[in-house]
Design a protein around this motif. Structure first.
Motif, short mmCIF file in Angstrom:
data_model
loop_
_atom_site.label_atom_id
_atom_site.label_comp_id
_atom_site.label_asym_id
_atom_site.label_seq_id
_atom_site.Cartn_x
_atom_site.Cartn_y
_atom_site.Cartn_z
N LEU A 206 8.65 16.71 -5.61
CA LEU A 206 8.87 17.84 -5.27
C LEU A 206 9.57 17.96 -3.72
CD1 LEU A 206 5.86 19.84 -6.04
CD2 LEU A 206 8.19 20.08 -6.99
N ASN A 207 9.11 16.54 -3.16
CA ASN A 207 9.60 16.21 -1.81
C ASN A 207 9.74 14.81 -1.52
OD1 ASN A 207 10.11 15.84 1.02
ND2 ASN A 207 8.95 17.55 1.73
N PRO A 208 10.52 13.81 -1.78
CA PRO A 208 10.55 12.54 -1.83
C PRO A 208 10.22 11.98 -0.40
CG PRO A 208 12.11 13.14 -3.25
CD PRO A 208 11.78 14.17 -2.70
N SER A 209 10.63 12.71 0.66
CA SER A 209 10.54 12.17 1.80
C SER A 209 9.36 12.41 2.72
CB SER A 209 11.60 12.97 2.80
OG SER A 209 11.71 14.23 2.99
N LEU A 223 -1.80 6.32 1.73
CA LEU A 223 -0.87 7.10 2.13
C LEU A 223 0.41 6.62 1.59
CD1 LEU A 223 -1.14 8.86 4.66
CD2 LEU A 223 -0.26 6.83 6.24
N LEU A 224 1.16 7.72 1.30
CA LEU A 224 2.30 7.06 0.30
C LEU A 224 3.66 7.55 1.31
CD1 LEU A 224 1.01 8.79 -2.82
CD2 LEU A 224 0.74 6.51 -1.99
N LEU A 225 4.59 6.79 1.42
CA LEU A 225 5.66 7.12 2.32
C LEU A 225 6.89 6.32 2.07
CD1 LEU A 225 7.05 8.60 4.57
CD2 LEU A 225 6.12 6.91 6.01
N ASP A 226 8.07 6.58 1.51
CA ASP A 226 9.40 5.90 1.37
C ASP A 226 9.12 4.79 0.38
OD1 ASP A 226 10.58 7.59 3.21
OD2 ASP A 226 10.34 6.20 4.97
N GLY A 227 8.40 5.02 -0.78
CA GLY A 227 8.31 4.10 -1.80
C GLY A 227 7.21 3.01 -1.30
N GLY A 228 6.47 3.19 -0.19
CA GLY A 228 5.19 2.39 0.18
C GLY A 228 4.14 3.23 -0.12
N PRO A 264 2.24 2.51 12.93
CA PRO A 264 2.26 1.93 11.45
C PRO A 264 1.52 2.91 10.64
CG PRO A 264 0.82 0.80 12.82
CD PRO A 264 1.55 1.43 13.81
N PRO A 265 1.86 3.08 9.56
CA PRO A 265 1.07 3.75 8.65
C PRO A 265 -0.40 3.49 8.28
CG PRO A 265 3.23 3.04 7.69
CD PRO A 265 2.99 2.42 8.66
N GLN A 266 -0.53 1.99 8.54
CA GLN A 266 -1.91 1.78 8.39
C GLN A 266 -3.05 2.49 9.41
OE1 GLN A 266 0.51 -0.10 8.63
NE2 GLN A 266 0.26 -2.08 7.81
N ALA A 304 -10.26 -4.34 8.43
CA ALA A 304 -9.01 -4.51 7.33
C ALA A 304 -8.08 -5.83 7.78
CB ALA A 304 -8.07 -3.33 7.53
N LYS A 305 -8.07 -6.22 8.88
CA LYS A 305 -7.31 -7.38 9.20
C LYS A 305 -8.01 -8.73 8.90
CE LYS A 305 -4.94 -5.34 13.12
NZ LYS A 305 -4.77 -5.66 14.95
N ALA A 306 -9.30 -8.61 8.84
CA ALA A 306 -10.18 -9.67 8.39
C ALA A 306 -10.08 -9.66 6.97
CB ALA A 306 -11.60 -9.48 9.14
N SER A 307 -9.97 -8.52 6.34
CA SER A 307 -10.18 -8.40 4.81
C SER A 307 -8.96 -7.77 4.20
CB SER A 307 -11.33 -7.95 4.33
OG SER A 307 -12.66 -8.56 4.67
N PRO A 308 -7.88 -8.24 4.23
CA PRO A 308 -6.68 -7.50 3.71
C PRO A 308 -6.63 -6.66 2.42
CG PRO A 308 -6.13 -9.98 4.56
CD PRO A 308 -7.58 -9.77 4.25
N ASP A 309 -7.52 -7.22 1.61
CA ASP A 309 -7.86 -6.18 0.46
C ASP A 309 -8.13 -4.95 0.68
OD1 ASP A 309 -6.95 -8.37 -1.26
OD2 ASP A 309 -8.82 -9.14 -1.64
N ASP A 310 -8.79 -4.55 1.52
CA ASP A 310 -9.28 -3.46 2.26
C ASP A 310 -8.18 -2.32 2.48
OD1 ASP A 310 -11.88 -3.93 1.50
OD2 ASP A 310 -12.28 -4.52 3.66
N LEU A 311 -7.17 -3.04 3.01
CA LEU A 311 -5.88 -2.16 3.58
C LEU A 311 -4.70 -3.06 3.29
CD1 LEU A 311 -4.89 0.14 5.37
CD2 LEU A 311 -5.16 -1.16 7.35
N ASN A 312 -4.10 -2.51 2.22
CA ASN A 312 -2.87 -3.22 1.70
C ASN A 312 -1.76 -2.10 1.46
OD1 ASN A 312 -3.23 -2.30 -1.19
ND2 ASN A 312 -5.19 -3.20 -0.71
N ALA A 313 -0.66 -2.99 1.47
CA ALA A 313 0.77 -1.96 1.31
C ALA A 313 1.17 -2.37 -0.11
CB ALA A 313 1.52 -2.10 2.39
N THR A 314 1.58 -1.45 -0.88
CA THR A 314 2.41 -1.86 -2.17
C THR A 314 3.59 -1.05 -2.06
OG1 THR A 314 1.25 -0.34 -3.24
CG2 THR A 314 0.04 -2.49 -3.32
N SER A 315 4.61 -1.61 -2.96
CA SER A 315 5.73 -0.86 -3.08
C SER A 315 5.97 -0.44 -4.28
CB SER A 315 6.78 -1.71 -2.91
OG SER A 315 6.88 -2.70 -3.48
#
Length: 315
Positions: A206-209, A223-228, A264-266, A304-315
């Motif tokens: 409905l609104n890809p942007s 959090l979803l934005l621009d394919g990430g 940053p989105p994080q 999250a920086k110490a445990s990257p699995d807690d805060l991660n980005a996917t595409s």
């Protein structure tokens, strides 16, 4: 001076059944709650809507004043109050009483002259957009806001009265919004499917942007934005109740984006999850304090920086 953040919609009274003989009233309303969150975090804020001229409306007006909201945007109309009758809490069971109630008689034309500018952030959602007489006024405000370049956020906050007749509002508000918040329950209800992934895909189409905040209670938020996509689990805190947690998370996200849009989105996600988590540590819709929010969000980012699995980005 006008407020920088304005939530437009409903302020109502929750009547909660405590036992067979007694009821308790609580001030509330999805959009009104978000306005209180932003005000508590130090953003000049207002609730734009109408309440009744009786004890229920007076209580909402007093609570708005105590929250520091700009009362020029809140109207009292000579009609009945909007009530949410919560006759069962476990599991929740409720219905609304509001035939020709004051909220429907909100008059945007009576707002202070010159209130809308590109520097505003407007928030919409809740049952106000499922009540046609009021929804058309709010949609017009959203269109005007988009035309001047103001930012718009939207939280549908699914309720049972949002059936297929709500679809045109869902589609238009999603298309207008810069930020959309939905929960897993919202997706199942709004798109009338048990397939949350498919429902989320429909929403994004409905609104890809748009930036989308997708919350899943104890399972965390994305959090979803621009394919990430960025994901974060809530911290382990003592939970009193979850009333207003979604509104607080929306407020935390808006506050972060208002303060530092290019962060940053994080970081935006951490503030959203931290605000929602803090709201669960007190009874009722509890806006978090700024110092507590900053501290918890910082702790979550460090963890999250110490445990990257807690805060991660996917595409």
């Amino acid at each position: 001076m006008f407020p920088h953040f304005i939530a437009a919609g409903e302020a109502l009274t929750d009547l909660l059944r405590r036992d067979a003989q007694s009821w308790e009233s609580k001030v509330g309303g999805a959009t009104w709650n978000v306005a209180r969150v932003l005000a508590k975090l130090g953003v000049p804020s207002a609730f734009a809507g109408a309440v009744s001229q009786d004890c229920f409306g007076d209580a909402l007006l007093q609570a708005s004043q105590e929250a520091g909201l700009d009362l020029r945007f809140m109207q009292q109309q000579p009609y009945s109050p909007l009530l949410a009758i919560v006759h069962q809490t476990q599991p929740p069971a409720y219905f609304f009483v509001g035939d020709n109630s004051a909220d429907l008689h909100f008059n945007p034309e009576a707002l202070p002259a010159g209130w809308l500018s590109a520097s505003c952030w407007l928030h919409f959602g809740g049952i106000s957009l499922a009540r046609p007489q009021l929804a058309q006024k709010l949609l017009s405000m959203a269109r005007q806001a988009r035309a001047v370049g103001a930012r718009i956020s939207y939280d549908p906050n699914f309720r049972l009265l949002m059936d297929q007749h709500y679809d045109p509002v869902l589609h238009e508000m999603s298309a207008l919004a810069d930020v959309i918040k939905v929960s897993d329950d919202d997706l199942r209800g709004l798109f009338r499917t048990a397939d949350e992934a498919d429902a989320l895909q429909q929403l994004r189409a409905l609104n890809p942007s748009a930036l989308i905040l997708y919350t899943r209670g104890a399972a965390g938020a994305s959090l979803l934005l621009d394919g990430g996509a960025w994901h974060l689990k809530p911290p382990k805190l003592a939970v009193i109740d979850t009333v207003g947690a979604g509104d607080a998370s929306m407020g935390g996200l808006i506050w972060s984006m208002y303060q530092q849009a290019d962060a940053p989105p994080q970081q935006h996600l951490a503030y959203a999850v931290a605000a929602g988590s803090l709201a669960c540590t007190a009874a009722g819709a509890h806006p978090p304090a700024l110092a507590d929010l900053r501290q918890l969000a910082a702790q979550m980012m460090a963890s999250a920086k110490a445990s990257p699995d807690d805060l991660n980005a996917t595409s």
